[in-house]
Design a protein around this motif. Sequence first.
Motif, PDB file in Angstrom:
ATOM      1  N   VAL A  30      -0.828  -1.115  56.927  1.00  0.00           N
ATOM      2  CA  VAL A  30      -2.024  -0.318  57.753  1.00  0.00           C
ATOM      3  C   VAL A  30      -2.283   1.064  57.333  1.00  0.00           C
ATOM      4  CG1 VAL A  30      -2.102   0.529  60.437  1.00  0.00           C
ATOM      5  CG2 VAL A  30      -1.683  -1.825  59.786  1.00  0.00           C
ATOM      6  N   LEU A  31      -1.156   1.963  56.945  1.00  0.00           N
ATOM      7  CA  LEU A  31      -1.157   2.969  56.789  1.00  0.00           C
ATOM      8  C   LEU A  31      -1.995   3.337  55.425  1.00  0.00           C
ATOM      9  CD1 LEU A  31       2.284   4.504  57.571  1.00  0.00           C
ATOM     10  CD2 LEU A  31       0.181   4.939  58.806  1.00  0.00           C
ATOM     11  N   CYS A  32      -1.686   2.508  54.479  1.00  0.00           N
ATOM     12  CA  CYS A  32      -2.603   2.349  53.272  1.00  0.00           C
ATOM     13  C   CYS A  32      -3.887   2.151  53.418  1.00  0.00           C
ATOM     14  CB  CYS A  32      -1.773   1.440  52.146  1.00  0.00           C
ATOM     15  SG  CYS A  32      -0.433   2.167  51.523  1.00  0.00           S
ATOM     16  N   PHE A  33      -4.262   1.115  54.340  1.00  0.00           N
ATOM     17  CA  PHE A  33      -5.597   0.641  54.618  1.00  0.00           C
ATOM     18  C   PHE A  33      -6.348   1.967  55.097  1.00  0.00           C
ATOM     19  CE2 PHE A  33      -8.538  -0.375  58.077  1.00  0.00           C
ATOM     20  CZ  PHE A  33      -9.271  -1.455  57.274  1.00  0.00           C
ATOM     21  N   LEU A  34      -5.701   2.750  55.944  1.00  0.00           N
ATOM     22  CA  LEU A  34      -6.256   3.946  56.591  1.00  0.00           C
ATOM     23  C   LEU A  34      -6.589   5.196  55.657  1.00  0.00           C
ATOM     24  CD1 LEU A  34      -4.400   4.191  59.957  1.00  0.00           C
ATOM     25  CD2 LEU A  34      -6.607   3.457  59.675  1.00  0.00           C
ATOM     26  N   ILE A  35      -5.725   5.077  54.498  1.00  0.00           N
ATOM     27  CA  ILE A  35      -5.766   6.261  53.625  1.00  0.00           C
ATOM     28  C   ILE A  35      -6.924   5.759  52.640  1.00  0.00           C
ATOM     29  CG2 ILE A  35      -4.923   6.961  51.377  1.00  0.00           C
ATOM     30  CD1 ILE A  35      -2.018   7.080  52.573  1.00  0.00           C
ATOM     31  N   VAL A  36      -7.288   4.340  52.365  1.00  0.00           N
ATOM     32  CA  VAL A  36      -8.518   4.030  51.850  1.00  0.00           C
ATOM     33  C   VAL A  36      -9.669   4.001  52.562  1.00  0.00           C
ATOM     34  CG1 VAL A  36      -9.476   1.974  50.443  1.00  0.00           C
ATOM     35  CG2 VAL A  36      -7.194   2.573  50.260  1.00  0.00           C
ATOM     36  N   THR A  37      -9.611   3.851  53.870  1.00  0.00           N
ATOM     37  CA  THR A  37     -10.637   4.110  54.668  1.00  0.00           C
ATOM     38  C   THR A  37     -11.329   5.414  54.848  1.00  0.00           C
ATOM     39  OG1 THR A  37     -10.067   2.414  56.141  1.00  0.00           O
ATOM     40  CG2 THR A  37     -11.341   3.757  57.104  1.00  0.00           C
ATOM     41  N   GLY A 159     -10.536  -1.270  53.226  1.00  0.00           N
ATOM     42  CA  GLY A 159     -10.612  -0.025  53.958  1.00  0.00           C
ATOM     43  C   GLY A 159     -11.733   0.942  53.558  1.00  0.00           C
ATOM     44  N   PHE A 160     -12.114   0.870  52.125  1.00  0.00           N
ATOM     45  CA  PHE A 160     -12.883   1.707  51.494  1.00  0.00           C
ATOM     46  C   PHE A 160     -14.308   1.417  52.106  1.00  0.00           C
ATOM     47  CE2 PHE A 160     -15.907   3.190  48.543  1.00  0.00           C
ATOM     48  CZ  PHE A 160     -15.514   4.379  48.171  1.00  0.00           C
TER      49      PHE A 160
END
Length: 182
Positions: A30-37, A159-160
């Motif tokens: 989830v945290l890595c997804f948010l970074i990519v978002t 996420g991007f």
Amino acid sequence: MTSTTSGNRIDIKKFIDERSISPYQWLLVVLCFLIVTADGMDVAIMGFVAPSIIHDWAISRPEFGLVMSAAPIGLVIGALFAGPASDRIGRKWVLITSVFLFGVFTIATAFAQSPFSMAALRLLSGVGLGAAMPNSTTLLSEYAPQRKRALLITVMFTGFNLGSALIGFAAGWLIPVHGWPV
């Protein structure tokens, strides 16, 4: 990679691969997804705010080119320095620091008063984000079980696209009402 505790050897990759995905690993996804978002949002945002900024500052499109190119240059710089720094001081610390820097400089960009100051802040934001992207990918790869690694990394990178889409909706609604700094 192996570790020894009380004389016993533990194969860490085997340990990860043999277990189901833990809540900690899901949190990491989830945290890595948010970074990519955030990366997707950052890449797309300038296309939406540039016309307002150019109008407000009464500058030409070529004059705004410095601002538009600053973040991608920062991404390159951040990515080049992130790997060696992560190997020396640890991936988590570089990731936390880079996300913090990205956040601070992105917020500061809303208060820029000139193309040069905005370009400098976008460059610094890009450095933070450029360091975060490869570290998030590597960190997730290290913590994900082999059988689920490709899926979890694919989920992370969706996420991007989500970030790019969300910023389009948000900009279309917020900029006309509150202006580009929002």
